[in-house]
Design an enzyme around this catalytic site. Structure first.
Site, PDB file in Angstrom:
ATOM      1  N   ASN A  88       0.823  -1.207   0.000  1.00  0.00           N
ATOM      2  CA  ASN A  88       0.000   0.000   0.000  1.00  0.00           C
ATOM      3  C   ASN A  88       0.859   1.260   0.000  1.00  0.00           C
ATOM      4  O   ASN A  88       1.847   1.335   0.729  1.00  0.00           O
ATOM      5  CB  ASN A  88      -0.897   0.009   1.248  1.00  0.00           C
ATOM      6  CG  ASN A  88      -1.806  -1.213   1.314  1.00  0.00           C
ATOM      7  OD1 ASN A  88      -2.297  -1.677   0.295  1.00  0.00           O
ATOM      8  ND2 ASN A  88      -2.021  -1.740   2.512  1.00  0.00           N
ATOM      9  N   HIS A 101       6.721  -1.015   2.944  1.00  0.00           N
ATOM     10  CA  HIS A 101       6.714  -2.420   3.362  1.00  0.00           C
ATOM     11  C   HIS A 101       5.865  -3.219   2.409  1.00  0.00           C
ATOM     12  O   HIS A 101       4.915  -2.698   1.813  1.00  0.00           O
ATOM     13  CB  HIS A 101       6.216  -2.586   4.800  1.00  0.00           C
ATOM     14  CG  HIS A 101       4.913  -1.910   5.077  1.00  0.00           C
ATOM     15  ND1 HIS A 101       4.811  -0.552   5.305  1.00  0.00           N
ATOM     16  CD2 HIS A 101       3.653  -2.377   5.133  1.00  0.00           C
ATOM     17  CE1 HIS A 101       3.548  -0.234   5.503  1.00  0.00           C
ATOM     18  NE2 HIS A 101       2.816  -1.322   5.391  1.00  0.00           N
TER      19      HIS A 101
HETATM   20  P1  5GP Z   1      -0.208  -0.908   6.022  1.00  0.00           P
HETATM   21  O1  5GP Z   1      -1.660  -0.726   6.391  1.00  0.00           O
HETATM   22  O2  5GP Z   1       0.584   0.359   6.280  1.00  0.00           O
HETATM   23  O3  5GP Z   1       0.002  -1.444   4.643  1.00  0.00           O
HETATM   24  O4  5GP Z   1       0.320  -2.034   6.976  1.00  0.00           O
HETATM   25  C1  5GP Z   1       0.863  -1.810   8.229  1.00  0.00           C
HETATM   26  C2  5GP Z   1       0.937  -3.156   8.910  1.00  0.00           C
HETATM   27  O5  5GP Z   1       1.865  -3.078   9.965  1.00  0.00           O
HETATM   28  C3  5GP Z   1      -0.380  -3.635   9.523  1.00  0.00           C
HETATM   29  O6  5GP Z   1      -0.710  -4.908   8.980  1.00  0.00           O
HETATM   30  C4  5GP Z   1      -0.081  -3.717  11.025  1.00  0.00           C
HETATM   31  O7  5GP Z   1      -0.712  -4.805  11.634  1.00  0.00           O
HETATM   32  C5  5GP Z   1       1.414  -3.835  11.055  1.00  0.00           C
HETATM   33  N1  5GP Z   1       2.066  -3.246  12.215  1.00  0.00           N
HETATM   34  C6  5GP Z   1       1.868  -2.004  12.708  1.00  0.00           C
HETATM   35  N2  5GP Z   1       2.685  -1.769  13.758  1.00  0.00           N
HETATM   36  C7  5GP Z   1       3.413  -2.911  13.926  1.00  0.00           C
HETATM   37  C8  5GP Z   1       4.437  -3.282  14.858  1.00  0.00           C
HETATM   38  O8  5GP Z   1       4.827  -2.534  15.734  1.00  0.00           O
HETATM   39  N3  5GP Z   1       4.974  -4.516  14.704  1.00  0.00           N
HETATM   40  C9  5GP Z   1       4.555  -5.384  13.732  1.00  0.00           C
HETATM   41  N4  5GP Z   1       5.152  -6.576  13.690  1.00  0.00           N
HETATM   42  N5  5GP Z   1       3.593  -5.065  12.843  1.00  0.00           N
HETATM   43  C10 5GP Z   1       3.034  -3.843  12.942  1.00  0.00           C
END
Ligand code: 5GP
Ligand code: ZN
Length: 136
Positions: A88, A101
């Site tokens: 994303n 990521h």
């Molecule tokens: P996005 O919505 O930005 O594509 O995904 C962010 C992802 O990071 C989400 O799936 C969320 O669960 C994960 N996430 C957020 N903070 C942390 C963290 O501190 N540690 C880990 N392992 N995952 C995280």
């Protein structure tokens, strides 16, 4: 470059502990804390980039190669039936952490997840117009 106060910079560089599946000089691969499915992982570059737009091409290519290796391992060891790569960029697209990521999400028959979009209408004129904009 690392960015101060970026949580994924801190995780990728080992300042905050994480369940690490793989690490090299360029990346750390961790388990997502709120997994969509069993094995949901995140590929984090160690160098900060807010999103795909400012990720060096070389890192983007290496991220995809790494995703392929992780996918192979997930199929082999977790026995998943399918797998989604999700990446994303920008709040509008669902990005919640502004450090590039890639999600690697193993899928299992009947896992109840829906990752996708609502298919739109086929409008030939619109398709021609967009093709022209993106190719001129
Ligand atoms: P996005 O919505 O930005 O594509 O995904 C962010 C992802 O990071 C989400 O799936 C969320 O669960 C994960 N996430 C957020 N903070 C942390 C963290 O501190 N540690 C880990 N392992 N995952 C995280
Ligand atoms: Zn960062």
């Amino acid at each position: 470059m690392k960015k101060e106060d970026c949580i994924f910079c801190r995780i990728a560089n080992g300042e905050i502990p994480s369940r690490t599946l793989y690490e090299d000089e360029m990346f750390r691969v961790i388990l997502d804390l709120s997994p969509a499915t069993r094995g949901h992982a995140l590929i984090l570059p160690k160098q900060h980039a807010d999103s795909l737009y400012d990720l060096p091409e070389e890192t983007a290519a290496a991220a995809m190669a790494l995703a392929k290796r992780i996918a192979d391992r997930m199929r082999q060891r977790l026995g998943c039936d399918g797998l989604n790569l999700v990446q994303n960029n920008g709040k509008t697209a669902g990005q919640t952490v502004p450090h590039f990521h890639m999600h690697v999400i193993p899928r299992y028959d009947g896992d109840g997840q829906t990752i996708g979009w609502v298919p739109g209408e086929t409008v030939e004129k619109e398709l021609d117009e967009v093709r022209d904009i993106l190719t001129r």
